[in-house]
Design an enzyme around this catalytic site. Structure first.
Site, PDB file in Angstrom:
ATOM      1  N   LYS A   1      -1.168   6.368   1.007  1.00  0.00           N
ATOM      2  CA  LYS A   1      -1.507   5.497   2.222  1.00  0.00           C
ATOM      3  C   LYS A   1      -0.250   5.554   3.346  1.00  0.00           C
ATOM      4  CE  LYS A   1      -4.171   2.500  -0.697  1.00  0.00           C
ATOM      5  NZ  LYS A   1      -4.733   1.348  -1.187  1.00  0.00           N
TER       6      LYS A   1
ATOM      7  N   LYS B   1       0.479   3.483  -9.686  1.00  0.00           N
ATOM      8  CA  LYS B   1       0.559   4.168 -10.838  1.00  0.00           C
ATOM      9  C   LYS B   1       0.164   3.341 -12.053  1.00  0.00           C
ATOM     10  CE  LYS B   1       2.731   8.209  -9.478  1.00  0.00           C
ATOM     11  NZ  LYS B   1       4.296   8.871  -9.258  1.00  0.00           N
ATOM     12  N   ASN B   2       0.269   1.987 -11.761  1.00  0.00           N
ATOM     13  CA  ASN B   2       0.012   1.108 -12.879  1.00  0.00           C
ATOM     14  C   ASN B   2      -1.362   0.256 -12.703  1.00  0.00           C
ATOM     15  OD1 ASN B   2       2.674   0.874 -13.905  1.00  0.00           O
ATOM     16  ND2 ASN B   2       3.227   0.232 -11.950  1.00  0.00           N
TER      17      ASN B   2
ATOM     18  N   GLY C   1       0.887  -1.169  -0.043  1.00  0.00           N
ATOM     19  CA  GLY C   1      -0.079  -0.023   0.110  1.00  0.00           C
ATOM     20  C   GLY C   1       0.781   1.310   0.088  1.00  0.00           C
ATOM     21  N   VAL C   2       2.024   1.045   0.276  1.00  0.00           N
ATOM     22  CA  VAL C   2       3.026   2.199   0.426  1.00  0.00           C
ATOM     23  C   VAL C   2       3.691   2.551  -1.102  1.00  0.00           C
ATOM     24  CG1 VAL C   2       4.952   3.335   1.240  1.00  0.00           C
ATOM     25  CG2 VAL C   2       3.590   1.700   2.661  1.00  0.00           C
TER      26      VAL C   2
ATOM     27  N   SER D   1      -6.421   2.795  -5.022  1.00  0.00           N
ATOM     28  CA  SER D   1      -4.871   2.003  -5.235  1.00  0.00           C
ATOM     29  C   SER D   1      -3.755   2.913  -5.125  1.00  0.00           C
ATOM     30  CB  SER D   1      -4.907   1.214  -6.327  1.00  0.00           C
ATOM     31  OG  SER D   1      -3.529   0.845  -6.628  1.00  0.00           O
TER      32      SER D   1
ATOM     33  N   GLU E   1      -8.584  -4.420   2.038  1.00  0.00           N
ATOM     34  CA  GLU E   1      -7.143  -3.828   2.055  1.00  0.00           C
ATOM     35  C   GLU E   1      -6.436  -5.067   2.382  1.00  0.00           C
ATOM     36  OE1 GLU E   1      -4.597  -2.250   1.478  1.00  0.00           O
ATOM     37  OE2 GLU E   1      -5.302  -0.231   0.668  1.00  0.00           O
TER      38      GLU E   1
HETATM   39  C1  BG6 Z   1       0.536  -0.522  -3.956  1.00  0.00           C
HETATM   40  C2  BG6 Z   1       1.224  -1.461  -3.551  1.00  0.00           C
HETATM   41  O1  BG6 Z   1      -0.755  -0.936  -4.221  1.00  0.00           O
HETATM   42  O2  BG6 Z   1       1.059   0.380  -5.013  1.00  0.00           O
HETATM   43  C3  BG6 Z   1       2.917  -1.100  -3.288  1.00  0.00           C
HETATM   44  O3  BG6 Z   1       0.729  -2.336  -2.540  1.00  0.00           O
HETATM   45  C4  BG6 Z   1       3.443  -0.403  -4.225  1.00  0.00           C
HETATM   46  O4  BG6 Z   1       3.538  -2.149  -2.996  1.00  0.00           O
HETATM   47  C5  BG6 Z   1       2.454   0.923  -4.539  1.00  0.00           C
HETATM   48  O5  BG6 Z   1       4.628   0.344  -4.069  1.00  0.00           O
HETATM   49  C6  BG6 Z   1       2.576   1.829  -5.871  1.00  0.00           C
HETATM   50  O6  BG6 Z   1       2.632   0.993  -7.005  1.00  0.00           O
HETATM   51  P1  BG6 Z   1       3.553   1.410  -8.380  1.00  0.00           P
HETATM   52  O7  BG6 Z   1       2.980   0.268  -9.327  1.00  0.00           O
HETATM   53  O8  BG6 Z   1       2.990   2.721  -8.776  1.00  0.00           O
HETATM   54  O9  BG6 Z   1       4.877   1.207  -8.263  1.00  0.00           O
HETATM   55 MG    MG Z   2      -2.724  -3.829  -1.619  1.00  0.00          MG
END
Ligand code: BG6
Ligand code: MG
Length: 218
Positions: free
Chosen positions: A144, A116-117, A45-46, A113, A168
Site C-alpha cells: 500500500k 506478514k503476521n 498500512g506501510v 493487510s 482502513e
Molecule cells: C500493516 C501495519 O498492517 O502491516 C504496518 O499497519 C506494518 O504498521 C505492516 O508495518 C507490515 O506488518 P508486519 O507485521 O509484516 O511487520
Molecule cells: Mg491498518
C-alpha cells in the site's frame, strides 16, 4: 451493488497498530531518532521495509544493509512479543458483531493487510474462520498505497472493485483502496483520514442497513 467487505487488519480489527507504534518507537529510541504518534500515522498500512526507510529518512540516518536487516528482525520480534499476549478480548469494539451480521446476510468477507503476521493475529483472536479470502504481506510484492492487496482480494472473491468496500485506518490504505477503484470507509479520526469520503470511529452499532446507506451515498 455492495457484495463484499475487505478489511484491513492492524487498527481496524484489532488494536495492533499501537503495538507496531511501540515497536517502531523502541527502535527509533535506540537509533536516537525522534518519533511521535503523528509520525506513526505515515506508517499505518506501510510495509515493514518501507516503514524502516521512512524512519531512517526521518532521522536523516543511513545504516549498513546488515544493520537494516537486523533492525527489521528486532522490530518484528518485539511486535511478536506483544501479539503473543493477545486474546479475543483484544478485538476492537463492534467488530465481532459486525462480522457475524455480514456472514448472516451472505456478504462476502476478505482481508487485505500489509502484515506478514496477519494470519497469526487472526488465529490468536479467533476470527480466521470469517475470512473467505486472506491477502497479506506474504502474497503481494507492491505494498500500500499500491492497489495490489485489495485487487487480489476482490479477484479471490471473483468480484469487481465496485462491488467491494474497504475498511482502513491508514492513509496509505485509503489511497490503496482508491487506487483499486474501491470505496473506502476510514476507521479513526476524520482529520487524520481526510482523504476518505466517510470515516467512523469503530464498528460499534454498525448494521447492514447502515453500511448499505453509506455505500450508496459515497
Ligand atoms: C500493516 C501495519 O498492517 O502491516 C504496518 O499497519 C506494518 O504498521 C505492516 O508495518 C507490515 O506488518 P508486519 O507485521 O509484516 O511487520
Ligand atoms: Mg491498518
Amino acid at each position: 451493488m455492495l457484495k463484499a467487505c475487505i478489511f484491513d487488519l492492524d487498527g481496524v480489527i484489532v488494536d495492533t497498530a499501537h503495538f507496531h507504534f511501540l515497536a517502531w518507537k523502541r527502535l527509533a529510541d535506540e537509533l536516537a531518532i525522534p518519533f511521535t504518534e503523528e509520525d506513526n500515522e505515515h506508517l499505518k498500512g506501510v510495509s515493514r521495509i518501507d516503514s524502516l526507510h521512512f524512519l531512517l529518512k526521518l532521522g536523516n540516518k543511513t545504516i549498513s544493509p546488515e544493520a537494516f536487516e537486523d533492525a527489521l528482525y528486532r522490530k518484528n520480534s518485539w511486535f511478536l512479543d506483544y501479539i503473543a499476549q493477545m486474546t479475543p478480548a483484544d478485538i476492537l469494539g463492534g467488530v465481532s458483531e459486525f462480522l457475524a451480521l455480514l456472514q448472516a446476510s451472505s456478504h462476502r468477507i476478505a482481508l487485505g493487510s500489509a502484515s506478514k503476521n496477519a494470519r497469526l493475529i487472526l488465529d490468536r483472536v479467533g476470527l480466521t474462520h470469517y475470512f473467505e479470502v486472506l491477502i497479506d504481506g506474504n502474497q503481494i510484492a507492491k505494498a500500500k498505497p499500491a492497489p495490489d492487496v485489495f485487487l487480489k482480494g476482490a479477484e479471490g472473491l471473483g468480484l469487481s472493485p465496485d462491488e467491494c468496500v474497504v475498511f482502513e485506518d491508514g492513509i496509505a490504505g485509503i489511497e490503496a483502496a482508491h487506487n483499486a477503484g474501491m470505496k473506502a470507509i476510514g476507521i479513526g479520526k476524520p482529520d487524520v483520514l481526510h482523504m476518505a469520503k466517510y470515516v467512523i470511529p469503530n464498528f460499534e452499532g454498525m448494521t447492514i442497513e447502515k453500511l448499505e446507506n453509506i455505500f450508496e451515498t459515497m
